[in-house]
Write an enzyme that holds these catalytic residues in place. Structure first.
Site, PDB file in Angstrom:
ATOM      1  N   ARG A 199      -1.621  15.685 -11.135  1.00  0.00           N
ATOM      2  CA  ARG A 199      -2.470  14.609 -11.497  1.00  0.00           C
ATOM      3  C   ARG A 199      -3.402  14.984 -12.528  1.00  0.00           C
ATOM      4  O   ARG A 199      -4.015  14.471 -13.486  1.00  0.00           O
ATOM      5  CB  ARG A 199      -2.999  13.848 -10.203  1.00  0.00           C
ATOM      6  CG  ARG A 199      -1.737  13.147  -9.308  1.00  0.00           C
ATOM      7  CD  ARG A 199      -2.277  12.422  -8.384  1.00  0.00           C
ATOM      8  NE  ARG A 199      -2.976  10.934  -8.795  1.00  0.00           N
ATOM      9  CZ  ARG A 199      -4.149  11.218  -8.657  1.00  0.00           C
ATOM     10  NH1 ARG A 199      -4.885  12.098  -8.031  1.00  0.00           N
ATOM     11  NH2 ARG A 199      -4.803   9.989  -9.153  1.00  0.00           N
TER      12      ARG A 199
ATOM     13  N   TYR B 203       1.311  11.158  -4.296  1.00  0.00           N
ATOM     14  CA  TYR B 203       1.840  11.901  -5.754  1.00  0.00           C
ATOM     15  C   TYR B 203       1.602  13.397  -5.795  1.00  0.00           C
ATOM     16  O   TYR B 203       1.263  13.937  -6.968  1.00  0.00           O
ATOM     17  CB  TYR B 203       0.963  11.028  -6.541  1.00  0.00           C
ATOM     18  CG  TYR B 203       1.357   9.574  -6.589  1.00  0.00           C
ATOM     19  CD1 TYR B 203       2.229   8.942  -6.952  1.00  0.00           C
ATOM     20  CD2 TYR B 203       0.081   8.521  -6.162  1.00  0.00           C
ATOM     21  CE1 TYR B 203       2.456   7.725  -6.624  1.00  0.00           C
ATOM     22  CE2 TYR B 203       0.343   7.323  -5.829  1.00  0.00           C
ATOM     23  CZ  TYR B 203       1.339   6.836  -6.315  1.00  0.00           C
ATOM     24  OH  TYR B 203       1.874   5.432  -6.150  1.00  0.00           O
TER      25      TYR B 203
ATOM     26  N   PRO C 198       0.819  -1.267  -0.065  1.00  0.00           N
ATOM     27  CA  PRO C 198      -0.058   0.014  -0.052  1.00  0.00           C
ATOM     28  C   PRO C 198       0.736   1.226   0.083  1.00  0.00           C
ATOM     29  O   PRO C 198       1.778   1.387   0.633  1.00  0.00           O
ATOM     30  CB  PRO C 198      -0.724  -0.180   1.271  1.00  0.00           C
ATOM     31  CG  PRO C 198       0.047  -0.838   2.245  1.00  0.00           C
ATOM     32  CD  PRO C 198       0.704  -1.923   1.351  1.00  0.00           C
ATOM     33  N   GLY C 199       0.389   2.199  -0.800  1.00  0.00           N
ATOM     34  CA  GLY C 199       1.102   3.401  -0.725  1.00  0.00           C
ATOM     35  C   GLY C 199       0.162   4.587  -0.754  1.00  0.00           C
ATOM     36  O   GLY C 199      -0.293   5.314   0.487  1.00  0.00           O
ATOM     37  N   ARG C 200      -0.588   4.870  -1.672  1.00  0.00           N
ATOM     38  CA  ARG C 200      -1.576   5.963  -1.932  1.00  0.00           C
ATOM     39  C   ARG C 200      -2.721   5.568  -0.598  1.00  0.00           C
ATOM     40  O   ARG C 200      -3.024   6.558  -0.095  1.00  0.00           O
ATOM     41  CB  ARG C 200      -2.266   5.839  -3.002  1.00  0.00           C
ATOM     42  CG  ARG C 200      -3.670   6.810  -3.151  1.00  0.00           C
ATOM     43  CD  ARG C 200      -4.523   6.206  -4.432  1.00  0.00           C
ATOM     44  NE  ARG C 200      -3.847   5.823  -5.461  1.00  0.00           N
ATOM     45  CZ  ARG C 200      -3.606   6.483  -6.621  1.00  0.00           C
ATOM     46  NH1 ARG C 200      -3.929   7.950  -6.761  1.00  0.00           N
ATOM     47  NH2 ARG C 200      -2.982   5.860  -7.757  1.00  0.00           N
TER      48      ARG C 200
ATOM     49  N   CYS D 141       1.554  29.188 -16.502  1.00  0.00           N
ATOM     50  CA  CYS D 141       1.337  29.497 -17.757  1.00  0.00           C
ATOM     51  C   CYS D 141       0.947  28.453 -18.435  1.00  0.00           C
ATOM     52  O   CYS D 141       1.834  28.391 -19.717  1.00  0.00           O
ATOM     53  CB  CYS D 141       2.418  30.506 -18.113  1.00  0.00           C
ATOM     54  SG  CYS D 141       2.150  31.535 -19.503  1.00  0.00           S
TER      55      CYS D 141
ATOM     56  N   TYR E  76      -3.444  12.924 -15.784  1.00  0.00           N
ATOM     57  CA  TYR E  76      -4.608  12.039 -16.099  1.00  0.00           C
ATOM     58  C   TYR E  76      -6.035  12.170 -15.662  1.00  0.00           C
ATOM     59  O   TYR E  76      -6.705  11.374 -15.317  1.00  0.00           O
ATOM     60  CB  TYR E  76      -4.170  10.335 -15.923  1.00  0.00           C
ATOM     61  CG  TYR E  76      -3.403  10.253 -14.491  1.00  0.00           C
ATOM     62  CD1 TYR E  76      -3.801  10.555 -13.406  1.00  0.00           C
ATOM     63  CD2 TYR E  76      -1.947   9.947 -14.445  1.00  0.00           C
ATOM     64  CE1 TYR E  76      -3.332  10.182 -12.246  1.00  0.00           C
ATOM     65  CE2 TYR E  76      -1.283   9.898 -13.376  1.00  0.00           C
ATOM     66  CZ  TYR E  76      -2.035   9.773 -12.027  1.00  0.00           C
ATOM     67  OH  TYR E  76      -1.218   9.604 -10.933  1.00  0.00           O
TER      68      TYR E  76
END
Length: 437
Positions: A333, A393, A294-296, A364, A337
């Site tokens: 993010r 992230y 697990p990360g997120r 910009c 995506y």
């Protein structure tokens, strides 16, 4: 506001301010400025312990490794070490940070599809617990260096099982057409296993797969487990291969917006255990140790980002733009995506919603849009926007585009705040610049 977005210790206090870790976000802005990432440390601890305890309650031998690409720094590694987590690293920089944190070497797993010679040597020097071998090139390099050094190493072979998770194509990694791993269906995985079993200093503990990220169901995990375990039974008969470790990766989803419906941690883990046990009994294969990454799901919804509201642009009958003092440099993010986020005015949480704003970053770039069509109270430049679930992230993928310094990272717990990463200065931006004249 959907109160399910207020995870961990987040709440509205008596001042109508968003509070996290027992600390008023308005006071955090006064102390640290904006933008600023804020992490609820108690929430991270709770999730880490829940993952581990679910295995322990079932008496299952397991390792829970923090997939640190989600957010890497000295302080988070120290926290994970204290929680007795294993650690996934994917680069020499992450490994170096882990070494500086004095992370227990045997709890480190090294991932990556193109490990350099220097990275491999550094990992061998630190005598890490496991290489997750991604390709034939890496396997030959490991064989070469371990022979030279007469040093035993443990590995998992990363296999692409041909399973596609229900997620965005950019974060789907278990399907056949992937840059990662040895393909199961075209015979590459079997070839890699045969080669590695003949290498004198390589100990093949088992197999690894990762089918994707932000997954809200368990069917994909079950299918991958079935494929890898059935194949392992065949390899046991062919090569006397013993599957001691089955690493099913991570990808457990979190709630970014109200429509997201992630499973409880216990449901993810119990489903994995049930499937491995069921297949083990069915095909008479000894129960392997289960590893997950697990990360997120450990840090994602434990983090928020606080911004100062700035300029506005109203286009009649089209859109109201509300600009903030951050954007794609601290959260790429949405542009990368089309990731979805939501937020509130941290200094006026319960005020009546009057407007719909599209939250624009300050870069910009026309594509620097953080949130489209966010209902908020009528906002002005005195307001602070809190964006939820930015703990994964965000800082990890932050950049200095437009020469914008990266924000600081603050940990909060039990009414106290701790600076984990300093805010970059303009001088920091030029630290590596060389003068032409």
């Amino acid at each position: 506001m959907d109160e399910r977005l207020l995870t961990g210790t987040m709440r509205m206090n008596k001042a109508n301010h968003l509070e996290i870790g027992g600390v008023d976000t308005v006071s955090l802005v006064e102390k640290y400025g904006t933008p600023v990432y804020v992490y609820d440390i108690s929430q991270i601890k709770y999730k880490a312990r829940t993952f581990k305890m679910t295995f322990q309650k079932r008496n299952i031998k397991a390792q829970v490794a923090y997939a640190s690409k989600a957010f890497s720094c000295l302080a988070i590694y120290q926290l994970m070490a204290k929680e007795e987590m294993s650690l996934d690293v994917v680069s020499g920089g992450e490994l170096f940070t882990a070494i500086q944190a004095e992370y227990p070497n045997k709890k480190i797993h090294f991932h990556g599809n193109n490990k350099s010679d220097s990275e491999i040597i550094a990992a061998l020097d630190y005598d890490i617990g496991c290489f997750v071998v991604d390709n034939f090139y890496e396997l030959s390099k490991l064989n070469e260096y371990t022979k030279q050094r007469q040093q035993k190493v443990s590995i998992l072979l990363r296999v692409t099982p041909g399973v596609e998770a229900h997620t965005h194509e950019y974060i789907t990694t278990g399907q056949t057409d992937s840059k990662f791993g040895f393909d199961l269906e075209n015979g590459q995985a079997q070839q890699a296993l045969e080669m590695s079993l003949e290498m004198p200093y390589i100990d093949v503990m088992g197999l690894h797969c990762h089918i994707g990220s932000q997954i809200f169901e368990t069917d994909g995990f079950s299918l991958a487990i079935d494929k890898l375990m059935i194949q392992s039974k065949e390899w046991q008969l062919l090569f006397d291969f013993q599957l001691r470790v089955l690493n099913v990766g991570g990808g457990f989803g979190i709630r970014y917006i109200s429509e997201d419906e992630p499973l409880p941690i216990e449901d993810y883990v119990n489903n994995l255990i049930d499937e491995v046990q069921s297949v083990s009994e069915k095909i008479q294969l000894p129960m392997p140790e289960i590893w997950i990454e697990p990360g997120r799901s450990l840090v994602g919804d434990a983090g928020i980002t606080l911004y100062q509201v700035g300029s506005q642009k109203k286009i009649p009958d089209v859109r109201n733009y509300l600009a903030i003092d951050g954007g794609m440099t601290d959260n790429i993010r949405p542009a990368l995506y089309d990731a979805k986020y939501t937020g509130v005015l941290a200094n006026r949480v319960a005020d009546t919603v009057e407007e719909t704003y599209s939250i624009a970053g300050k870069c910009c770039e026309s594509g620097d849009m953080l949130i489209w069509d966010l209902p908020l109270p009528k906002a002005d430049a005195t307001d602070i926007l809190a964006v939820f679930s930015t703990g994964a992230y965000g800082y990890a993928m932050a950049s200095n585009y437009n020469r914008i310094p990266r924000p600081p990272v603050v940990f909060v717990e039990n009414g106290k705040d701790f600076l984990a990463i300093k805010r970059e200065s303009y001088a920091d931006l030029m630290r590596l610049d060389c003068s032409l004249y």
